[in-house]
Design a protein around this motif. Structure first.
Motif, PDB file in Angstrom:
ATOM      1  N   GLN A 138      68.562  45.952 134.684  1.00  0.00           N
ATOM      2  CA  GLN A 138      68.361  47.070 133.771  1.00  0.00           C
ATOM      3  C   GLN A 138      69.481  47.134 132.734  1.00  0.00           C
ATOM      4  N   ARG A 139      69.765  45.975 132.182  1.00  0.00           N
ATOM      5  CA  ARG A 139      70.819  45.833 131.180  1.00  0.00           C
ATOM      6  C   ARG A 139      70.304  44.955 130.043  1.00  0.00           C
ATOM      7  N   SER A 140      70.996  44.969 128.950  1.00  0.00           N
ATOM      8  CA  SER A 140      70.727  44.035 127.854  1.00  0.00           C
ATOM      9  C   SER A 140      71.388  42.708 128.180  1.00  0.00           C
ATOM     10  N   VAL A 141      70.683  41.607 127.908  1.00  0.00           N
ATOM     11  CA  VAL A 141      71.153  40.283 128.332  1.00  0.00           C
ATOM     12  C   VAL A 141      70.891  39.263 127.233  1.00  0.00           C
ATOM     13  N   ARG A 142      71.834  38.355 127.089  1.00  0.00           N
ATOM     14  CA  ARG A 142      71.653  37.217 126.179  1.00  0.00           C
ATOM     15  C   ARG A 142      71.802  35.921 126.953  1.00  0.00           C
ATOM     16  N   VAL A 143      70.896  34.964 126.694  1.00  0.00           N
ATOM     17  CA  VAL A 143      71.002  33.625 127.261  1.00  0.00           C
ATOM     18  C   VAL A 143      70.891  32.627 126.112  1.00  0.00           C
TER      19      VAL A 143
ATOM     20  N   LEU B 266      64.195  33.635 131.601  1.00  0.00           N
ATOM     21  CA  LEU B 266      65.415  33.886 132.366  1.00  0.00           C
ATOM     22  C   LEU B 266      66.143  35.116 131.841  1.00  0.00           C
ATOM     23  N   ALA B 267      66.206  35.267 130.541  1.00  0.00           N
ATOM     24  CA  ALA B 267      66.870  36.438 129.968  1.00  0.00           C
ATOM     25  C   ALA B 267      66.111  37.715 130.316  1.00  0.00           C
ATOM     26  N   VAL B 268      64.781  37.651 130.277  1.00  0.00           N
ATOM     27  CA  VAL B 268      63.979  38.831 130.612  1.00  0.00           C
ATOM     28  C   VAL B 268      64.114  39.159 132.096  1.00  0.00           C
ATOM     29  N   MET B 269      64.101  38.117 132.952  1.00  0.00           N
ATOM     30  CA  MET B 269      64.317  38.332 134.391  1.00  0.00           C
ATOM     31  C   MET B 269      65.593  39.130 134.629  1.00  0.00           C
ATOM     32  N   ALA B 270      66.673  38.682 134.006  1.00  0.00           N
ATOM     33  CA  ALA B 270      67.966  39.322 134.221  1.00  0.00           C
ATOM     34  C   ALA B 270      67.966  40.755 133.704  1.00  0.00           C
TER      35      ALA B 270
ATOM     36  N   LEU C 197      75.175  41.851 128.438  1.00  0.00           N
ATOM     37  CA  LEU C 197      75.561  40.862 129.434  1.00  0.00           C
ATOM     38  C   LEU C 197      75.203  39.469 128.948  1.00  0.00           C
ATOM     39  N   HIS C 198      75.859  38.462 129.538  1.00  0.00           N
ATOM     40  CA  HIS C 198      75.638  37.074 129.137  1.00  0.00           C
ATOM     41  C   HIS C 198      75.173  36.255 130.335  1.00  0.00           C
ATOM     42  N   GLY C 199      74.138  35.437 130.111  1.00  0.00           N
ATOM     43  CA  GLY C 199      73.631  34.568 131.159  1.00  0.00           C
ATOM     44  C   GLY C 199      73.872  33.116 130.837  1.00  0.00           C
ATOM     45  N   VAL C 200      74.280  32.350 131.837  1.00  0.00           N
ATOM     46  CA  VAL C 200      74.475  30.911 131.685  1.00  0.00           C
ATOM     47  C   VAL C 200      73.631  30.209 132.743  1.00  0.00           C
TER      48      VAL C 200
ATOM     49  N   ASN D  60      66.659  18.325 117.787  1.00  0.00           N
ATOM     50  CA  ASN D  60      68.028  18.830 117.706  1.00  0.00           C
ATOM     51  C   ASN D  60      68.191  19.727 116.485  1.00  0.00           C
ATOM     52  N   PRO D  61      67.423  20.828 116.435  1.00  0.00           N
ATOM     53  CA  PRO D  61      67.627  21.776 115.336  1.00  0.00           C
ATOM     54  C   PRO D  61      69.032  22.357 115.399  1.00  0.00           C
ATOM     55  N   LEU D  62      69.505  22.817 114.263  1.00  0.00           N
ATOM     56  CA  LEU D  62      70.878  23.318 114.204  1.00  0.00           C
ATOM     57  C   LEU D  62      71.061  24.530 115.116  1.00  0.00           C
ATOM     58  N   GLU D  63      70.097  25.452 115.117  1.00  0.00           N
ATOM     59  CA  GLU D  63      70.206  26.632 115.964  1.00  0.00           C
ATOM     60  C   GLU D  63      69.832  26.293 117.397  1.00  0.00           C
ATOM     61  N   LEU D  64      70.717  26.639 118.329  1.00  0.00           N
ATOM     62  CA  LEU D  64      70.424  26.455 119.747  1.00  0.00           C
ATOM     63  C   LEU D  64      69.352  27.452 120.184  1.00  0.00           C
ATOM     64  N   PHE D  65      68.583  27.078 121.199  1.00  0.00           N
ATOM     65  CA  PHE D  65      67.597  28.021 121.721  1.00  0.00           C
ATOM     66  C   PHE D  65      68.314  29.176 122.406  1.00  0.00           C
ATOM     67  N   ALA D  66      67.893  30.385 122.064  1.00  0.00           N
ATOM     68  CA  ALA D  66      68.571  31.584 122.558  1.00  0.00           C
ATOM     69  C   ALA D  66      67.592  32.740 122.602  1.00  0.00           C
TER      70      ALA D  66
END
Length: 767
Positions: free
Chosen positions: A289-294, A280-284, A59-62, A213-219
């Motif tokens: 009870q799913r895998s989540v990416r934020v 937030l990702a861990v909360m979701a 799942l994806h979180g925004v 402003n590192p190249l990789e966004l926080f995720a």
């Protein structure tokens, strides 16, 4: 870990593969993976292979951010968002999973300490763009669309933002933060000495907000197994720091959470604390009870901390021949309402130059803004800037060359307490940097050289940063086939940790580099500190060397126990480990291959672990620091106010250099950031809204290729066995300190215009 970090890579050494030594130039072991895309970052891990177990896809979180700066949430309208196809849930403070007491487990729970922001805690809004909801959907596109449909009703309150608007109400920092030292007590009588001096200067200095402003966004990607175990891929400077945070807040045991960060696309302080996408990702994941990416957007990268806005006043006094008689340095910086963020800003002015009268002061102003955070060389990047610009100004007041003034006031011991330095090769930095740059050809007077439409100026400055060592564990395992795998939960934020640690181990064990692998980026590995403060080599590197030394002793004992041992009467000091063999030093034909030794001992592997603890009783007797001398040339078009930095020479004394190639890359990269700090970077806020407005890379200006010309890095020979058993210090942060000041001083030399604030934009040069 073998699915993430191959145990063995073929390195690209400039002198070829094989046996390498510390102090040589070795290309990054992980370089090929990065340039070919084989390296995976936090937002690039999927739930592949787990889908059948958990019967779902990732799942994806925004994140939904607040539109006000201060007040409270009255209500949410999530109906339109929840009606969108693919949307699973909208999580707010009203329906989030139950967690342990925030007050108990958030405060002082992470490194660096303090009171980290608590996302979705309650209805209170404490800063603009604060996260107020997380929309979770089957696809990122659905979550992003639904996030725009969430309506939040607020009760808004008046806010206070902008340091310069509230300088009249500063206060001393409250509480304690590891790594922070308050200014020492006054030495002598600085104000009276300043009043009585023949030559004196006084100035106010201002540095605006800068954002990482590192190249990789926080995720954060949270992959939930069928048994409920969470494997989290996080953009962080410490996998164990993030695991500790998650387990404490959500009441999970260590066995229920693994955090990995095998590759980090830059961080430079932004990843010291877990940022809000992680909880937030861990909360979701726990709630659904799913895998989540934020994943944060680039705009959201401007919502969770920054280099603090800072105002400084600095007063210097000297005799007519240039001997310093007084230093008075005061700083006021911003902090948030919910914690006192502190930096070491003024203390450097009590360390760099000999003086009998020194007074230092540091205070904070509480504002309705997110807490600032550590950003490469926190405190020193702007604190040393003020001191070094003031020293340049004083040099013109007394009529002495800026370098000569610094040498005249060179401190042989720490000015505030007379402690000796563990090592200090700053004189050599001055000498070698000046010679390489050609400083002796510099005219003393400003506006002395013009080429075409540009005035040419030369400036210099001193740099200083702490030489830190923390504690760490490392494991070293020699396998029967001759492979050596060394492990520690360290982090590589692009600095070359993989390569440097493998090099240390290869040299210590006498193995070819291609037979050695270093594993990092996993919270289950031996404990390591956060990758910060330029301390990783001195800390983890020393632990790696210690583990390998123990391993050698164990192997030697095995060899002595063999029925036909080649070392029946030898002592450990009599043998050496070379080319995959252990052999007698005096009779090099007498020995045994390590692989043959393990076979003869009928064992498939030999492992040793080592705990590195700093010798604080010894170290506290010294001032431990790295130093630099920065020389630069600028060309200024006076009509347009444009500044070009055409040459920089940075001479650095940072103990033994383990890998000259990666170390020089760190320093040159830091110089680029210093140029950006001096001329480009500042985040602008609309104080009516309390909101940063140029929150993108189109309007937040950073140095680009066209802004960078010749950068020459010199490493001055130094070996510091007080700081580390390797003799090494850190090289990351020292590269930025002093760069902005050298540029400012060069601009004055070119134009006669003194600019005391950063960034030095064209309007300031033209005025």
């Amino acid at each position: 870990m073998t699915d993430l970090i191959p145990e063995l890579r073929t390195p690209t050494a400039d002198a070829g593969t094989g046996h390498v030594k510390t102090g040589t130039s070795v290309s990054r072991i992980d370089g090929r993976d990065k340039v070919t895309g084989a390296a995976r970052y936090a937002a690039e891990f999927a739930a592949d292979g787990l889908a059948n177990e958990v019967a779902n896809e990732l799942l994806h979180g925004v994140v939904v951010n607040s539109s006000i700066t201060k007040g409270r949430i009255v209500s949410f309208d999530t109906s339109a968002a929840l009606a969108q196809p693919g949307v699973i849930e909208v999580i707010t403070y009203l329906n989030r999973p139950k967690m342990r007491s925030f007050d108990l487990f958030y405060k002082d729970m992470t490194a660096p300490g303090g009171a980290p922001f608590r996302p979705l805690y309650d209805e209170q809004i404490v800063s603009n763009a604060q996260p107020v909801a997380l929309v979770v959907a089957e696809t990122f596109e659905a979550a992003r669309h639904a996030a725009a449909l969430v309506i939040v009703h607020y009760e808004e309150e008046a806010h206070e933002t902008g340091l310069l608007n509230y300088l009249s109400r500063p206060h001393k920092p409250k509480g304690f933060k590891a790594g922070y030292s308050p200014p020492p007590d006054e030495k002598g009588h600085a104000e009276q000495a300043w009043q009585d001096a023949d030559c004196k200067i006084e100035g106010e200095y201002y540095s605006g907000v800068e954002h990482h402003n590192p190249l990789e966004l926080f995720a954060s990607t949270v992959i939930r197994s069928a048994d409920g175990h969470l494997t989290i891929y996080d953009k962080t400077q410490s996998s164990q720091n993030s695991r500790w945070y998650v387990s404490r807040v959500f009441g999970l045991s260590r066995s229920e959470v693994t955090v990995r960060n095998p590759y980090v696309g830059g961080a430079f302080g932004a990843g010291l604390r877990p940022q809000y996408q992680l909880p937030l990702a861990v909360m979701a994941s726990l709630m659904l009870q799913r895998s989540v990416r934020v994943v944060m957007t680039r705009q959201q990268m401007f919502t969770f901390g920054h280099r603090p806005e800072t105002w400084q006043r600095l007063k210097l006094a000297a005799s007519r021949d240039g001997v310093l008689q007084s230093i008075a340095h005061d700083a006021v910086a911003e902090t948030s309402r919910f914690e006192d963020y502190v930096e070491v800003v003024v203390n450097w002015s009590g360390q760099l130059y000999a003086c009998e009268n020194i007074r230092l002061g540091y205070q904070l102003v509480d504002l309705d803004q997110f807490s600032p955070m550590d950003m490469r060389a926190p405190g020193a990047a702007h604190g040393v800037h003020a001191l070094e610009v003031a020293m340049d100004e004083l040099s013109y007041q007394v009529g002495i060359d800026p370098l000569a003034l610094r040498l005249k006031n060179y401190a042989e011991s720490n000015p505030m307490d007379d402690l000796p330095y563990s090592t200090k090769e700053l004189r050599a930095c001055y000498a070698q940097g000046a010679e390489r740059f050609g400083w002796n050809a510099r005219p003393l007077a400003p506006r002395s050289r013009k080429e075409g439409t540009e005035w040419v100026g030369w400036g210099m400055a001193t740099g200083i940063w702490d030489a830190m060592q923390m504690f760490a564990r490392a494991s070293a395992v020699l396998h029967a086939d001759g492979r050596l795998v060394v492990s520690s939960a360290a982090t590589d934020i692009g600095t070359g940790t993989y390569t440097v640690m493998a090099t240390i181990a290869a040299e210590e064990m006498g193995l070819p580099l291609e037979h050695v692998a270093f594993q990092l980026g996993d919270s289950t590995l031996p404990v390591a500190p956060i990758e910060g403060g330029s301390s990783h080599v001195a800390t983890v590197g020393s632990a790696v060397q210690g583990a390998c030394e123990k391993l050698k002793k164990t192997l030697f004992k095995l060899a002595k126990q063999l029925p036909d041992s080649p070392f029946p009467k030898a002592r450990f000091a009599d043998v050496e480990f070379v080319d995959g063999h252990v052999r007698l030093r005096r009779t090099q034909e007498t020995g045994i291959a390590l692989a043959a030794l393990l076979k003869a001992a009928e064992t498939s592997r030999v492992e040793e672990k080592y705990l590195l603890l700093p010798n604080m009783l010894k170290q506290k007797k010294y001032v431990r620091a790295v130093h630099s001398a920065v020389f630069c040339e600028v060309r200024v078009d006076e009509e347009f106010g444009t500044v070009r930095v055409t040459r920089v020479v940075s001479a650095v004394a940072a103990g033994r250099i383990i890998n000259t190639k990666t170390a020089a890359s760190q320093v040159s990269g830091a110089v680029v950031w210093g140029i950006s700090q001096a001329l480009h970077e500042e985040t602008q806020m609309d104080h009516a809204l309390g909101r940063f407005m140029n929150h993108n890379l189109g309007e937040y200006h950073v140095a680009v290729n066209a802004d960078i010309h010749d950068i020459d890095v010199i490493f001055v020979q130094e070996d510091d066995r007080i700081v580390s058993r390797l003799g090494a210090k850190g090289v990351g942060e020292i590269g930025i300190v002093g760069v902005a000041a050298a540029i400012s001083n060069a601009i004055y030399h070119a134009t006669g215009k003194r600019v005391r604030s950063t960034p030095i934009t064209p309007d300031k040069v033209m005025c």
